[in-house]
Design a protein around this motif. Structure first.
Motif, PDB file in Angstrom:
ATOM      1  N   PHE A  74       0.876  -1.210  -0.131  1.00  0.00           N
ATOM      2  CA  PHE A  74      -0.063  -0.245  -0.040  1.00  0.00           C
ATOM      3  C   PHE A  74       0.883   1.168   0.169  1.00  0.00           C
ATOM      4  CE2 PHE A  74      -3.361  -2.621   2.422  1.00  0.00           C
ATOM      5  CZ  PHE A  74      -4.390  -2.284   1.214  1.00  0.00           C
ATOM      6  N   GLU A  75       0.583   2.238  -1.012  1.00  0.00           N
ATOM      7  CA  GLU A  75       1.624   3.255  -1.188  1.00  0.00           C
ATOM      8  C   GLU A  75       0.827   4.493  -1.494  1.00  0.00           C
ATOM      9  OE1 GLU A  75       5.114   3.613  -4.399  1.00  0.00           O
ATOM     10  OE2 GLU A  75       5.573   2.279  -2.833  1.00  0.00           O
ATOM     11  N   GLY A  76       1.073   5.623  -0.733  1.00  0.00           N
ATOM     12  CA  GLY A  76       0.483   6.888  -0.765  1.00  0.00           C
ATOM     13  C   GLY A  76      -0.823   7.093  -0.788  1.00  0.00           C
ATOM     14  N   LEU A  77      -1.588   6.157  -0.251  1.00  0.00           N
ATOM     15  CA  LEU A  77      -3.045   6.244  -0.023  1.00  0.00           C
ATOM     16  C   LEU A  77      -3.502   6.949   1.383  1.00  0.00           C
ATOM     17  CD1 LEU A  77      -3.687   2.517  -1.172  1.00  0.00           C
ATOM     18  CD2 LEU A  77      -3.971   4.716  -2.286  1.00  0.00           C
ATOM     19  N   VAL A  78      -4.804   7.441   1.305  1.00  0.00           N
ATOM     20  CA  VAL A  78      -5.333   7.897   2.582  1.00  0.00           C
ATOM     21  C   VAL A  78      -6.341   6.975   3.267  1.00  0.00           C
ATOM     22  CG1 VAL A  78      -6.652   9.664   3.675  1.00  0.00           C
ATOM     23  CG2 VAL A  78      -4.947  10.456   2.081  1.00  0.00           C
ATOM     24  N   PHE A  79      -5.978   6.405   4.342  1.00  0.00           N
ATOM     25  CA  PHE A  79      -7.028   5.533   4.962  1.00  0.00           C
ATOM     26  C   PHE A  79      -7.573   6.287   6.211  1.00  0.00           C
ATOM     27  CE2 PHE A  79      -3.795   3.004   3.219  1.00  0.00           C
ATOM     28  CZ  PHE A  79      -4.211   1.840   2.841  1.00  0.00           C
ATOM     29  N   GLN A  80      -9.101   6.128   6.098  1.00  0.00           N
ATOM     30  CA  GLN A  80      -9.708   7.084   7.149  1.00  0.00           C
ATOM     31  C   GLN A  80     -11.258   6.513   7.540  1.00  0.00           C
ATOM     32  OE1 GLN A  80     -10.271  10.976   5.107  1.00  0.00           O
ATOM     33  NE2 GLN A  80     -12.537  10.501   4.440  1.00  0.00           N
ATOM     34  N   ASN A  81     -11.503   6.725   8.893  1.00  0.00           N
ATOM     35  CA  ASN A  81     -12.829   6.465   9.210  1.00  0.00           C
ATOM     36  C   ASN A  81     -13.071   4.967   9.408  1.00  0.00           C
ATOM     37  OD1 ASN A  81     -13.183   9.166   9.690  1.00  0.00           O
ATOM     38  ND2 ASN A  81     -13.838   9.484   7.781  1.00  0.00           N
ATOM     39  N   MET A  82     -12.022   4.331   9.888  1.00  0.00           N
ATOM     40  CA  MET A  82     -12.291   2.775   9.769  1.00  0.00           C
ATOM     41  C   MET A  82     -12.861   2.617  11.183  1.00  0.00           C
ATOM     42  SD  MET A  82     -10.973   1.552   7.187  1.00  0.00           S
ATOM     43  CE  MET A  82      -9.939   2.230   5.842  1.00  0.00           C
ATOM     44  N   GLY A  83     -13.583   1.217  11.244  1.00  0.00           N
ATOM     45  CA  GLY A  83     -14.052   0.783  12.302  1.00  0.00           C
ATOM     46  C   GLY A  83     -13.530   0.449  13.697  1.00  0.00           C
ATOM     47  N   SER A  84     -13.740  -0.406  14.452  1.00  0.00           N
ATOM     48  CA  SER A  84     -13.456  -0.850  15.664  1.00  0.00           C
ATOM     49  C   SER A  84     -12.341  -1.734  15.368  1.00  0.00           C
ATOM     50  CB  SER A  84     -14.487  -1.382  16.643  1.00  0.00           C
ATOM     51  OG  SER A  84     -15.180  -2.555  15.974  1.00  0.00           O
ATOM     52  N   ASN A  85     -12.013  -2.483  14.172  1.00  0.00           N
ATOM     53  CA  ASN A  85     -11.053  -3.177  13.944  1.00  0.00           C
ATOM     54  C   ASN A  85     -10.020  -2.209  13.669  1.00  0.00           C
ATOM     55  OD1 ASN A  85     -12.153  -5.733  14.544  1.00  0.00           O
ATOM     56  ND2 ASN A  85     -12.990  -5.698  12.489  1.00  0.00           N
ATOM     57  N   SER A  86      -8.713  -2.511  13.582  1.00  0.00           N
ATOM     58  CA  SER A  86      -7.685  -1.662  13.035  1.00  0.00           C
ATOM     59  C   SER A  86      -7.832  -1.481  11.406  1.00  0.00           C
ATOM     60  CB  SER A  86      -6.380  -2.506  13.007  1.00  0.00           C
ATOM     61  OG  SER A  86      -6.111  -2.971  14.557  1.00  0.00           O
ATOM     62  N   ASN A  87      -7.125  -0.126  11.077  1.00  0.00           N
ATOM     63  CA  ASN A  87      -7.193   0.158   9.750  1.00  0.00           C
ATOM     64  C   ASN A  87      -6.734  -0.990   8.733  1.00  0.00           C
ATOM     65  OD1 ASN A  87      -8.338   2.550  10.844  1.00  0.00           O
ATOM     66  ND2 ASN A  87      -6.785   3.925   9.360  1.00  0.00           N
TER      67      ASN A  87
END
Length: 186
Positions: A74-87
């Motif tokens: 995974f490169e250069g992405l934005v991960f946001q607003n994930m749930g109660s598990n880890s992103n």
């Protein structure tokens, strides 16, 4: 391609012996509650299109599950607003994973976590906002921005900017009967 969803791009790469890169154009991609990547996803690269911002949004419930994946990036992405598990949650003997130059926003529990993660690189990511803090007492739970356990070995965790995290920055843990975490560089 092109495809309108990460799931459709994933299916196309799983069915191909030659195409193993998904370049995501700028925009927001809503993830299912659990986006599962398995051995069928070995060797894949997920990257933002140059000069554009690709956002993978969990909509408060999503998570990325790397189950036994090898040689994956995974490169250069934005991960946001994930749930109660880890992103991003890695398990099942995943190895040679590269998570670099990404941004993680508003993580619940941990932003990146894994048991038995080996020979992987977590480098030059920006992590901003992780909740909740660690529970009191001896619970065996660590809600850190990056949390690895159970024989996670040979990993390099370098040059990450970690801020506004209630549970802490980087944690390694192992129970009495767990495999030890060895030869990790932070």
């Amino acid at each position: 391609g092109p495809f309108q969803s990460v799931g459709r791009a994933q299916l196309a790469m799983q069915g191909s012996s030659t195409v193993k890169a998904a370049t995501l154009r700028g925009g927001t991609y809503t993830l299912p509650s659990l986006w599962q990547l398995t051995l069928a996803d070995n060797g894949e690269l997920w990257i933002s299109y140059p000069g554009e911002t690709a956002i993978l949004d969990g909509n408060g419930a999503g998570a990325v599950d790397l189950n036994g994946v090898h040689n994956f990036t995974f490169e250069g992405l934005v991960f946001q607003n994930m749930g109660s598990n880890s992103n991003i949650y890695s398990h099942g003997g995943s190895s040679s994973i590269a998570i670099r130059w990404n941004t993680f926003l508003n993580c619940q529990t941990s932003c990146i976590s894994g048991g038995g993660l080996a020979n992987s690189v977590i480098d030059s990511n920006v992590i901003n906002g992780q909740t909740p803090g660690n529970p009191g007492g001896n619970t065996g739970i660590a809600n850190s921005a990056i949390n690895l356990w159970y024989g996670s070995s040979g990993n390099r965790i370098t040059h990450n900017l970690i801020e506004n995290c209630q549970g802490g920055g980087i944690a390694f843990s192992a129970g009495l009967s767990d495999l030890p975490n060895e030869n990790n560089t932070i």
